[in-house]
Design a protein around this motif. Structure first.
Motif, PDB file in Angstrom:
ATOM      1  N   PHE A 131      12.891   6.403  -0.111  1.00  0.00           N
ATOM      2  CA  PHE A 131      12.178   5.244  -0.637  1.00  0.00           C
ATOM      3  C   PHE A 131      13.124   4.049  -0.640  1.00  0.00           C
ATOM      4  CE2 PHE A 131      13.979   7.395  -4.390  1.00  0.00           C
ATOM      5  CZ  PHE A 131      14.692   6.360  -4.979  1.00  0.00           C
ATOM      6  N   THR A 132      12.556   2.875  -0.821  1.00  0.00           N
ATOM      7  CA  THR A 132      13.361   1.667  -1.000  1.00  0.00           C
ATOM      8  C   THR A 132      13.118   1.133  -2.409  1.00  0.00           C
ATOM      9  OG1 THR A 132      11.614   0.235  -0.109  1.00  0.00           O
ATOM     10  CG2 THR A 132      13.240   1.099   1.453  1.00  0.00           C
ATOM     11  N   THR A 133      14.034   0.309  -2.886  1.00  0.00           N
ATOM     12  CA  THR A 133      13.946  -0.199  -4.262  1.00  0.00           C
ATOM     13  C   THR A 133      13.575  -1.681  -4.294  1.00  0.00           C
ATOM     14  OG1 THR A 133      16.330  -0.633  -4.252  1.00  0.00           O
ATOM     15  CG2 THR A 133      15.602   1.498  -5.116  1.00  0.00           C
ATOM     16  N   ASP A 134      12.790  -2.101  -3.325  1.00  0.00           N
ATOM     17  CA  ASP A 134      12.445  -3.514  -3.220  1.00  0.00           C
ATOM     18  C   ASP A 134      10.975  -3.783  -3.551  1.00  0.00           C
ATOM     19  OD1 ASP A 134      11.627  -2.130  -0.976  1.00  0.00           O
ATOM     20  OD2 ASP A 134      12.059  -3.754   0.432  1.00  0.00           O
ATOM     21  N   PHE A 135      10.393  -2.961  -4.458  1.00  0.00           N
ATOM     22  CA  PHE A 135       9.029  -3.269  -4.855  1.00  0.00           C
ATOM     23  C   PHE A 135       9.019  -4.623  -5.548  1.00  0.00           C
ATOM     24  CE2 PHE A 135       5.183  -3.358  -7.310  1.00  0.00           C
ATOM     25  CZ  PHE A 135       4.256  -2.769  -6.469  1.00  0.00           C
ATOM     26  N   SER A 181       0.849  -1.176   0.000  1.00  0.00           N
ATOM     27  CA  SER A 181       0.000   0.000   0.000  1.00  0.00           C
ATOM     28  C   SER A 181       0.892   1.237   0.000  1.00  0.00           C
ATOM     29  CB  SER A 181      -0.925  -0.005   1.228  1.00  0.00           C
ATOM     30  OG  SER A 181      -1.839   1.062   1.172  1.00  0.00           O
ATOM     31  N   PHE A 182       0.827   1.994  -1.087  1.00  0.00           N
ATOM     32  CA  PHE A 182       1.792   3.072  -1.327  1.00  0.00           C
ATOM     33  C   PHE A 182       1.616   4.226  -0.354  1.00  0.00           C
ATOM     34  CE2 PHE A 182       3.215   6.864  -3.787  1.00  0.00           C
ATOM     35  CZ  PHE A 182       4.547   6.495  -3.916  1.00  0.00           C
ATOM     36  N   VAL A 183       2.742   4.685   0.193  1.00  0.00           N
ATOM     37  CA  VAL A 183       2.762   5.818   1.115  1.00  0.00           C
ATOM     38  C   VAL A 183       3.638   6.910   0.510  1.00  0.00           C
ATOM     39  CG1 VAL A 183       3.389   6.612   3.422  1.00  0.00           C
ATOM     40  CG2 VAL A 183       2.489   4.290   3.102  1.00  0.00           C
ATOM     41  N   LEU A 184       3.090   8.116   0.371  1.00  0.00           N
ATOM     42  CA  LEU A 184       3.872   9.233  -0.158  1.00  0.00           C
ATOM     43  C   LEU A 184       4.900   9.700   0.873  1.00  0.00           C
ATOM     44  CD1 LEU A 184       1.068  11.399  -1.793  1.00  0.00           C
ATOM     45  CD2 LEU A 184       2.936  10.271  -3.024  1.00  0.00           C
ATOM     46  N   PRO A 185       6.111  10.070   0.419  1.00  0.00           N
ATOM     47  CA  PRO A 185       7.062  10.705   1.345  1.00  0.00           C
ATOM     48  C   PRO A 185       6.602  12.120   1.668  1.00  0.00           C
ATOM     49  CG  PRO A 185       7.958  10.697  -0.873  1.00  0.00           C
ATOM     50  CD  PRO A 185       6.657   9.940  -0.938  1.00  0.00           C
ATOM     51  N   SER A 186       7.316  12.791   2.561  1.00  0.00           N
ATOM     52  CA  SER A 186       6.898  14.143   2.942  1.00  0.00           C
ATOM     53  C   SER A 186       8.049  15.144   2.989  1.00  0.00           C
ATOM     54  CB  SER A 186       6.200  14.114   4.307  1.00  0.00           C
ATOM     55  OG  SER A 186       7.055  13.566   5.290  1.00  0.00           O
ATOM     56  N   THR A 238       6.916   2.921   0.946  1.00  0.00           N
ATOM     57  CA  THR A 238       7.285   3.778  -0.182  1.00  0.00           C
ATOM     58  C   THR A 238       8.349   3.025  -0.974  1.00  0.00           C
ATOM     59  OG1 THR A 238       6.876   5.707   1.234  1.00  0.00           O
ATOM     60  CG2 THR A 238       8.016   6.098  -0.856  1.00  0.00           C
ATOM     61  N   LYS A 239       7.879   2.171  -1.861  1.00  0.00           N
ATOM     62  CA  LYS A 239       8.771   1.279  -2.597  1.00  0.00           C
ATOM     63  C   LYS A 239       8.703   1.607  -4.086  1.00  0.00           C
ATOM     64  CE  LYS A 239       7.898  -2.547   0.666  1.00  0.00           C
ATOM     65  NZ  LYS A 239       9.250  -2.811   1.178  1.00  0.00           N
ATOM     66  N   VAL A 240       9.849   1.549  -4.766  1.00  0.00           N
ATOM     67  CA  VAL A 240       9.889   1.766  -6.204  1.00  0.00           C
ATOM     68  C   VAL A 240      10.491   0.531  -6.869  1.00  0.00           C
ATOM     69  CG1 VAL A 240      10.241   4.233  -5.794  1.00  0.00           C
ATOM     70  CG2 VAL A 240      12.192   2.801  -6.393  1.00  0.00           C
ATOM     71  N   GLY A 250      -3.880   3.933  -1.398  1.00  0.00           N
ATOM     72  CA  GLY A 250      -2.568   3.331  -1.609  1.00  0.00           C
ATOM     73  C   GLY A 250      -2.418   2.476  -2.834  1.00  0.00           C
ATOM     74  N   LEU A 251      -3.349   2.548  -3.798  1.00  0.00           N
ATOM     75  CA  LEU A 251      -3.240   1.722  -5.004  1.00  0.00           C
ATOM     76  C   LEU A 251      -2.349   2.450  -6.008  1.00  0.00           C
ATOM     77  CD1 LEU A 251      -6.196  -0.289  -6.573  1.00  0.00           C
ATOM     78  CD2 LEU A 251      -4.003   0.100  -7.664  1.00  0.00           C
ATOM     79  N   ALA A 252      -1.037   2.356  -5.761  1.00  0.00           N
ATOM     80  CA  ALA A 252      -0.048   3.072  -6.571  1.00  0.00           C
ATOM     81  C   ALA A 252       1.330   2.465  -6.342  1.00  0.00           C
ATOM     82  CB  ALA A 252      -0.037   4.563  -6.214  1.00  0.00           C
ATOM     83  N   MET A 253       2.241   2.761  -7.261  1.00  0.00           N
ATOM     84  CA  MET A 253       3.650   2.438  -7.102  1.00  0.00           C
ATOM     85  C   MET A 253       4.432   3.347  -8.045  1.00  0.00           C
ATOM     86  SD  MET A 253       4.738   0.827 -10.105  1.00  0.00           S
ATOM     87  CE  MET A 253       6.185  -0.055  -9.552  1.00  0.00           C
ATOM     88  N   VAL A 254       5.757   3.286  -7.995  1.00  0.00           N
ATOM     89  CA  VAL A 254       6.597   4.158  -8.812  1.00  0.00           C
ATOM     90  C   VAL A 254       7.659   3.326  -9.525  1.00  0.00           C
ATOM     91  CG1 VAL A 254       8.323   6.020  -8.750  1.00  0.00           C
ATOM     92  CG2 VAL A 254       6.211   6.229  -7.424  1.00  0.00           C
TER      93      VAL A 254
END
Length: 570
Positions: free
Chosen positions: A415-419, A394-399, A445-447, A543-547
């Motif tokens: 963010f982390t790169t372990d999506f 579930s995607f969380v935006l940074p601040s 917050t994963k990409v 949270g239905l998102a990713m990067v």
């Protein structure tokens, strides 16, 4: 001064300079400058007076028109009380990810009293796109059309006129209050009170008929109608009484023409249609209402209308005239009609698909529920909180920084790169009773990192966790080919045989069918950080998102530009 005067006095020099400017404009495109002022403006809808956030006091906002290859510079000044960003929906933003606009993904928000100038070139795209706020639920009233004309001719007969038609959604309450209240309790937000066509609800709502949108037409002319679904949370069926529509494009790409009596657009999608107005003189309703695929979920069951008015100089059909003819619209849950429409799209020309596939990804998309924690107020089912996820994240935006800033400056901890490339747990995704142990995703917050030039193929698999429904999935900064769509769990052995590998449509937003799947493919040739999300705003809120994080390639033309000097600070 004498030299300057001598140039001014020679007509052949002036002609040469004009010719040179036209040549440069033809090769490099023209430059367009606009100013957007975001602020509260008074408005009355559904019998009530409100103050709502608009751009330049207009609702919908200004229509921007460019030609393929032109450069846009838009200075946005925020005079509202909320943070704001503007997203240029569907624009590829080659090397200019800083101008893409999603809050805390490619930029920090424009704070009240501050400004930011978006600079980008529109290249290789022709048709209808749009712009909208990408901060909280401001896009309920902050949006407008972006029309991209070809340098040459259309691949169809030039229309007599072109008409942008923006479908929207209206709340009597302040939309920001609606989403904040829902977020506070983890509950589903209130449904809208009306749909709109070019800002007006139409004849079937209280206190609205005198301002119903009217489109005057002349008998015998063929017009290009540019439909944009700017609604926040609702897919929409659209029809015109007694008129067929010929679809010629979608999401700023040409398609093989096909005739239909009904359109279905998910939020974020655009569709260009030709309509020949060859019926008897009079008035005809253009109407839109919800396509709601989720069983038992509340939705806005009202109907918005505009009027197609033949050969009259009045702005509304008169008292003694007959009421406009009304179109036949599908039932709100008519999935077969929505499916038939989606499957009708084909690219205008044969496509050379990118291959081989370097990144073969499988993403589940769907809803979920968080358990209520001590001290929380929980307004979801059985004392839970609504959530949504891709691959159980579930995607969380940074601040403190945007993801793009952290990507560019190599800032750790944002963010982390372990999506995950595949679901962490495989299960029967479209079963009637998915195990409760799978209902609670993990916030993060994963990409997902991509090398420049990678060929990416993603299976988007809908799930039936809590409630199955269709999801309009939008990818920023990229267009993709839709290879196939279907129902049930995706079966690679059976379903790949159904792929359209000849003329798949090119889109930026794809509808994942209810309890079904869609497969898309594209080349990661645009460095930056690109959001993929459901364009039902209630779902991205949950949270239905990713990067996707796309690395630079080789040389300047494959490298993200440096951030602009006026990039907002967090």
């Amino acid at each position: 001064m004498e030299a300057f005067s001598s140039i001014v006095m020679k007509p052949h020099c002036l002609f040469f300079l004009l010719w040179l400017s036209h040549l440069f404009a033809h090769i490099y495109g023209e430059y367009h400058y606009h100013e957007f002022v975001v602020q509260e403006s008074p408005v009355k809808r559904l019998c009530k007076a409100h103050n709502r956030i608009f751009v330049n006091g207009q609702f919908p906002g200004p229509t921007l028109e460019v030609t393929d290859g032109d450069t846009l510079e838009v200075k946005v000044t925020n005079k509202a009380i909320y943070n704001v960003t503007i997203h240029w929906h569907g624009v590829r933003q080659f090397r200019t990810a800083w101008a893409d606009g999603p809050e805390f993904v490619t930029q920090c928000p424009i704070r009240p009293g501050e400004s930011y100038t978006y600079r980008f070139t529109v290249l290789g795209q022709i048709g209808t796109l749009w712009w909208h706020a990408h901060s909280s639920w401001l896009r309920a009233t902050v949006y407008g059309a972006l029309i991209i004309h070809p340098k040459g001719d259309y691949p169809f007969k030039k229309p007599d006129r072109e008409i942008p038609i923006l479908l929207g959604e209206w709340w009597d309450r302040n939309p920001i209050d609606v989403v904040r209240n829902a977020t506070r309790f983890g509950a589903a937000p209130d449904t809208s009170d009306a749909f709109t066509i070019n800002g007006q609800p139409g004849d079937f709502y209280n206190c609205s008929s005198k301002d119903t949108t009217v489109f005057p037409v002349k008998s015998g002319e063929t017009n290009l109608l540019r439909f944009i679904n700017a609604a926040l949370n609702t897919e929409l069926f659209v029809a015109i009484a007694k008129h067929k529509m010929t679809v010629v494009g979608a999401d700023a790409s040409y398609d093989k023409p096909f005739e239909t009596s009904v359109l279905m657009l998910g939020p974020g999608q655009t569709t260009d249609v030709l309509v020949t107005f060859d019926k008897n003189k009079g008035s005809y309703y253009l109407a839109a209402q919800a396509y709601s695929s989720a069983q038992g979920v509340p939705f806005d069951n009202t109907t918005t209308t505009a009027i197609i008015d033949y050969d009259t100089e009045t702005t509304k059909w008169g008292k003694n005239s007959k009421s406009p003819a009304f179109p036949k619209l599908p039932a709100f849950n008519d999935t077969p009609t929505a499916t038939k429409f989606a499957e009708s799209f084909r690219s205008l020309e044969t496509v050379k698909l990118p291959e081989p596939v370097n990144e073969n990804l499988f993403f589940t998309v769907g809803l979920g529920l968080f358990n209520c924690q001590p001290g929380q107020k929980c307004g979801g089912p059985n004392g839970t909180r609504f959530t949504a996820s891709i691959n159980n994240v579930s995607f969380v935006l940074p601040s403190n920084f945007s993801i793009l800033q952290a990507h560019y400056h190599r800032i750790p901890g944002v963010f982390t790169t372990d999506f995950p490339a595949v679901p962490p747990v495989q299960f029967d995704y479209t079963a009637q009773n998915v195990s409760r142990s799978l209902w609670q995703p993990v916030p993060g917050t994963k990409v997902y990192k991509l090398k420049y030039g990678s060929v990416v193929q993603v299976v988007l698999q809908g799930t039936s966790i809590f409630a199955a429904e269709s999801h309009p999935i939008h990818l920023h900064g990229n267009d993709f080919y839709i290879l196939g769509q279907g129902f049930g769990n995706f079966n690679p052995h059976k379903d790949t045989k159904k792929f359209n590998l000849v003329d798949p449509p090119l889109r930026n937003t794809v509808t994942v069918p209810v309890n079904g799947w869609a497969v898309i493919r594209w080349v990661a040739d645009n460095p930056g950080a690109w959001l993929m999300h459901c364009h039902l705003d209630v779902h991205i809120t949950w949270g239905l998102a990713m990067v996707f994080s796309v690395e630079d390639g080789i040389g300047e033309l494959e490298t993200l530009e440096p951030p602009p000097n006026d990039l907002p600070l967090c």
